[in-house]
Design a protein around this motif. Structure first.
Motif, PDB file in Angstrom:
ATOM      1  N   GLN A 199       0.828  -1.207   0.000  1.00 29.85           N
ATOM      2  CA  GLN A 199       0.000   0.000   0.000  1.00 29.85           C
ATOM      3  C   GLN A 199       0.863   1.257   0.000  1.00 29.85           C
ATOM      4  O   GLN A 199       0.567   2.235  -0.698  1.00 29.85           O
ATOM      5  CB  GLN A 199      -0.928   0.023   1.220  1.00 29.85           C
ATOM      6  CG  GLN A 199      -2.016  -1.018   1.207  1.00 29.85           C
ATOM      7  CD  GLN A 199      -3.214  -0.606   2.045  1.00 29.85           C
ATOM      8  OE1 GLN A 199      -3.989   0.255   1.640  1.00 29.85           O
ATOM      9  NE2 GLN A 199      -3.360  -1.215   3.199  1.00 29.85           N
ATOM     10  N   TRP A 322      -6.419   7.330   5.080  1.00 30.82           N
ATOM     11  CA  TRP A 322      -7.597   6.456   5.227  1.00 30.82           C
ATOM     12  C   TRP A 322      -8.870   7.225   4.876  1.00 30.82           C
ATOM     13  O   TRP A 322      -9.724   6.714   4.139  1.00 30.82           O
ATOM     14  CB  TRP A 322      -7.660   5.927   6.656  1.00 30.82           C
ATOM     15  CG  TRP A 322      -8.976   5.326   7.029  1.00 30.82           C
ATOM     16  CD1 TRP A 322      -9.522   4.177   6.543  1.00 30.82           C
ATOM     17  CD2 TRP A 322      -9.934   5.873   7.957  1.00 30.82           C
ATOM     18  NE1 TRP A 322     -10.763   3.956   7.123  1.00 30.82           N
ATOM     19  CE2 TRP A 322     -11.032   4.977   7.982  1.00 30.82           C
ATOM     20  CE3 TRP A 322      -9.949   6.995   8.772  1.00 30.82           C
ATOM     21  CZ2 TRP A 322     -12.144   5.203   8.794  1.00 30.82           C
ATOM     22  CZ3 TRP A 322     -11.060   7.216   9.574  1.00 30.82           C
ATOM     23  CH2 TRP A 322     -12.141   6.334   9.574  1.00 30.82           C
ATOM     24  N   GLY A 325      -9.527   7.529   1.268  1.00 32.68           N
ATOM     25  CA  GLY A 325      -9.744   6.293   0.526  1.00 32.68           C
ATOM     26  C   GLY A 325      -8.489   5.728  -0.098  1.00 32.68           C
ATOM     27  O   GLY A 325      -8.562   4.819  -0.936  1.00 32.68           O
ATOM     28  N   ASP A 328      -6.263   1.354   2.810  1.00 32.92           N
ATOM     29  CA  ASP A 328      -7.275   0.372   3.191  1.00 32.92           C
ATOM     30  C   ASP A 328      -6.860  -0.283   4.502  1.00 32.92           C
ATOM     31  O   ASP A 328      -5.894  -1.048   4.543  1.00 32.92           O
ATOM     32  CB  ASP A 328      -7.417  -0.684   2.085  1.00 32.92           C
ATOM     33  CG  ASP A 328      -8.474  -1.738   2.395  1.00 32.92           C
ATOM     34  OD1 ASP A 328      -9.144  -1.631   3.451  1.00 32.92           O
ATOM     35  OD2 ASP A 328      -8.632  -2.671   1.584  1.00 32.92           O
ATOM     36  N   ASP A 330      -9.493  -1.616   6.762  1.00 34.16           N
ATOM     37  CA  ASP A 330     -10.468  -2.672   7.018  1.00 34.16           C
ATOM     38  C   ASP A 330     -10.095  -3.968   6.302  1.00 34.16           C
ATOM     39  O   ASP A 330     -10.271  -5.059   6.848  1.00 34.16           O
ATOM     40  CB  ASP A 330     -11.864  -2.215   6.577  1.00 34.16           C
ATOM     41  CG  ASP A 330     -12.945  -3.177   7.035  1.00 34.16           C
ATOM     42  OD1 ASP A 330     -13.233  -3.215   8.244  1.00 34.16           O
ATOM     43  OD2 ASP A 330     -13.496  -3.904   6.177  1.00 34.16           O
ATOM     44  N   GLY A 331      -9.560  -3.859   5.087  1.00 35.50           N
ATOM     45  CA  GLY A 331      -9.212  -5.053   4.328  1.00 35.50           C
ATOM     46  C   GLY A 331      -8.103  -5.870   4.953  1.00 35.50           C
ATOM     47  O   GLY A 331      -7.941  -7.054   4.630  1.00 35.50           O
TER      48      GLY A 331
END
Length: 362
Positions: A199, A322, A325, A328, A330-331
């Motif tokens: 990420q 976060w 967007g 990530d 939660d993923g």
């Protein structure tokens, strides 16, 4: 009395899930935190196996978030009721490393953690906290530098991951490597921290991101987080040829904690490129490199401890990413569990079946 998951001896495969544990009272420069969520990180398993040092009996856990319950008389950065992320490596602000602007290298409080027990059992027996933390407990006491205030609307399970996995991974790409837009990146290891590195590389603008992992089940997950390509170890040379013309990657991250994985990263990196060591390896696991290649290949090998982060600076940045967007969180969470399931969580971690498990406290 409160609950806590205790390691009594290095090598134990089961934790003692107790309900008779209390913290010491916070000193004038300390904060008591009521934990609301804590992650189950591979470093916790490494502490159980002895790869990382501990002083048993030890309350495990270092990746957590909660609410400030009490503060010492000198504390001004937080107050009771504030939501906070636990910084497991708080910076003292006065040592040579802190003065140089390298707070992630500060050892002041971590060193104290091996002589300063902050928990007690019901019979009065003192217990230490992992790395001076101990987030696998209902409550804990940390130096005020170990409590990073966060906005109240950030879910606690997200905030917990901002205490270790995300800063370690995203920070490695942004702070340590300083990945440049359009560059080619490879990541050895697609676990929770490896996915955060991916990420970070995506956020930094890398054009090519190769996730390398022997477990092909992790490959589609890596692509969800930004990997453009995936490969097993057996496929690496062929894939390197296809993606870089055989030259190698600009930046390669080792996120396994093994000397063999560092060698894999080194061999995947182009001449003049950067090898970033993120994984926490064992003291007796030696990485070897011949002196000729070390000089004439011109590669740089860099350690990335805690992602080179200053959490007081970087946690708000991660929250902004976060909200936008672009990060990530939660993923990354494979499952949410209760305190009573911690031994099952450790087994799942040992088997490699999960990315990140988060314990939710009432």
């Amino acid at each position: 009395m409160a609950r806590a998951a205790v390691l009594h001896a290095v090598g134990d495969e089961e934790l003692d899930l107790r309900d008779d544990v209390s913290t010491v009272d916070p000193g004038p420069d300390q904060v008591k935190i009521k934990i609301r969520a804590t992650g189950v990180c591979h470093s916790d398993l490494s502490t159980m196996t002895g790869v990382l040092p501990a002083m048993p009996p030890t309350v495990l856990g270092h990746e957590g978030a909660g609410v400030v319950a009490e503060v010492g008389e000198h504390v001004t950065n937080v107050r009771p009721g504030d939501h906070v992320v636990v910084n497991w490596s708080p910076d003292c602000g006065t040592c040579a490393e802190c003065v140089r602007g390298e707070p992630y290298l500060c050892m002041t409080f971590i060193a104290q953690a091996f002589s300063d027990p902050r928990f007690r059992f019901g019979d009065g027996t003192p217990a230490f906290g992992m790395a001076g933390s101990g987030t696998w407990a209902d409550e804990m006491v940390v130096p005020y530098q170990g409590a990073i205030k966060i906005d109240d609307d950030v879910p606690f399970e997200y905030a917990a991951l901002l205490g270790c996995g995300i800063p370690t991974g995203v920070g490695a790409a942004i702070n340590t490597a300083r990945v440049e837009p359009g560059s080619k990146v490879a990541v050895v290891g697609a676990g929770g921290v490896g996915l955060s590195v991916i990420q970070g590389a995506r956020i930094a603008g890398a054009s090519t991101i190769l996730a390398i992992d022997p477990n092909e089940a992790k490959h589609p997950i890596a692509k969800q987080f930004g990997a453009t390509h995936t490969a097993t170890l057996e496929q690496l040379e062929e894939t390197k040829g296809l993606l870089t013309g055989g030259a190698g990657f600009d930046y390669t991250f080792e996120v396994v904690g093994k000397a063999a994985a560092i060698t894999t990263a080194w061999n995947a990196t182009r001449r003049g490129g950067d090898v970033i060591v993120v994984g926490a390896g064992a003291a007796d696991d030696t990485f070897e490199m011949n002196a000729f290649a070390l000089l004439f290949d011109g590669k740089n090998i860099k350690a990335s401890l805690y992602g080179g982060c200053d959490l007081a600076r970087d946690v708000p940045r991660f929250v902004d990413l976060w909200r936008a967007g672009r990060l990530d969180i939660d993923g990354l969470i494979s499952r949410r569990i209760r305190f009573e399931e911690l031994n099952d969580a450790v087994r799942a971690l040992r088997d490699g079946d999960v990315i990140r498990q988060v314990v939710l406290f009432d």
